[in-house]
Design an enzyme around this catalytic site. Sequence first.
Site, PDB file in Angstrom:
ATOM      1  N   PHE A  22      -2.093  15.917   5.028  1.00 52.17           N
ATOM      2  CA  PHE A  22      -2.226  15.401   3.674  1.00 52.17           C
ATOM      3  C   PHE A  22      -0.886  15.407   2.932  1.00 52.17           C
ATOM      4  CE2 PHE A  22      -3.452  15.322  -0.765  1.00 52.17           C
ATOM      5  CZ  PHE A  22      -4.391  14.313  -0.757  1.00 52.17           C
ATOM      6  N   ARG A  48       0.538  12.211  -8.806  1.00 52.36           N
ATOM      7  CA  ARG A  48       1.058  10.843  -8.627  1.00 52.36           C
ATOM      8  C   ARG A  48       2.439  10.666  -9.245  1.00 52.36           C
ATOM      9  NH1 ARG A  48      -3.115   7.568  -6.767  1.00 52.36           N
ATOM     10  NH2 ARG A  48      -5.192   7.974  -7.593  1.00 52.36           N
ATOM     11  N   GLU A  56       0.850  -1.209   0.000  1.00 53.39           N
ATOM     12  CA  GLU A  56       0.000   0.000   0.000  1.00 53.39           C
ATOM     13  C   GLU A  56       0.881   1.254   0.000  1.00 53.39           C
ATOM     14  OE1 GLU A  56      -2.418   1.582  -0.670  1.00 53.39           O
ATOM     15  OE2 GLU A  56      -4.232   1.122   0.419  1.00 53.39           O
ATOM     16  N   ASP A  65      -4.142   5.227   6.386  1.00 54.47           N
ATOM     17  CA  ASP A  65      -4.658   6.436   7.029  1.00 54.47           C
ATOM     18  C   ASP A  65      -5.595   5.994   8.164  1.00 54.47           C
ATOM     19  OD1 ASP A  65      -5.087   9.235   7.259  1.00 54.47           O
ATOM     20  OD2 ASP A  65      -6.794   9.163   5.922  1.00 54.47           O
TER      21      ASP A  65
END
Length: 175
Positions: free
Chosen positions: A152, A165, A99, A103
């Site tokens: 974040f 990304r 992963e 979170d």
Amino acid sequence: MNVKDKEFEVYISEAKILERTREIATKINEEFKDQDPLFIGILNGSFMFAADLMKAVDIPSEITFIKVSSYQATQSTGKVKELVGLQQNIFNRNIILIEDIVDTGRTMEHLITDFKELGPKSISICSLLYKPEALKADLDIRYVGFEIPNRFVLGYGLDYDGYGRNLRDIYQLKE
Ligand code: IMP
Ligand code: MG
């Protein structure tokens, strides 16, 4: 650095990510030697981490990828997550889930419940990032790259609304 309407600053450099990724691979090489592990990358977020991790894994192993789809269930108000695209038979296999980030841990919790029904020998989690302050599930994360605060992040596979990304480093939202 701006992505869409938000400003971000470098938080973990590419060099640090690669160094830590190689350390994790070394551990996996030792602990899964002769275990014939099947790595399962969770798309989209894990694609860069999975690639760099696998380049440093040198034991016999397979890798495949799945997607987790979220949809609004008709019978409930909650979001249901379902795994999509698993081709391999995972019965009696040693599974390592790759992963990008854990979170709340809800995604992983659902995935593990689904995977357990398919009868693997073992399931281990390998997550590049982990936000301990955000965790709401009962999870045992075997391999963690970096524990980070509840802010974040994006880059190196992680996105903000689909963007970012492709960035080589990991960025944090600027306060
Ligand atoms: P969880 O189910 O709350 O653990 O969330 C897991 C998923 O949410 C991850 O696989 C990411 O796709 C996404 N996510 C959680 N935190 C962040 C973040 O800080 N940046 C980008 N994506 C995130
Ligand atoms: Mg993800």
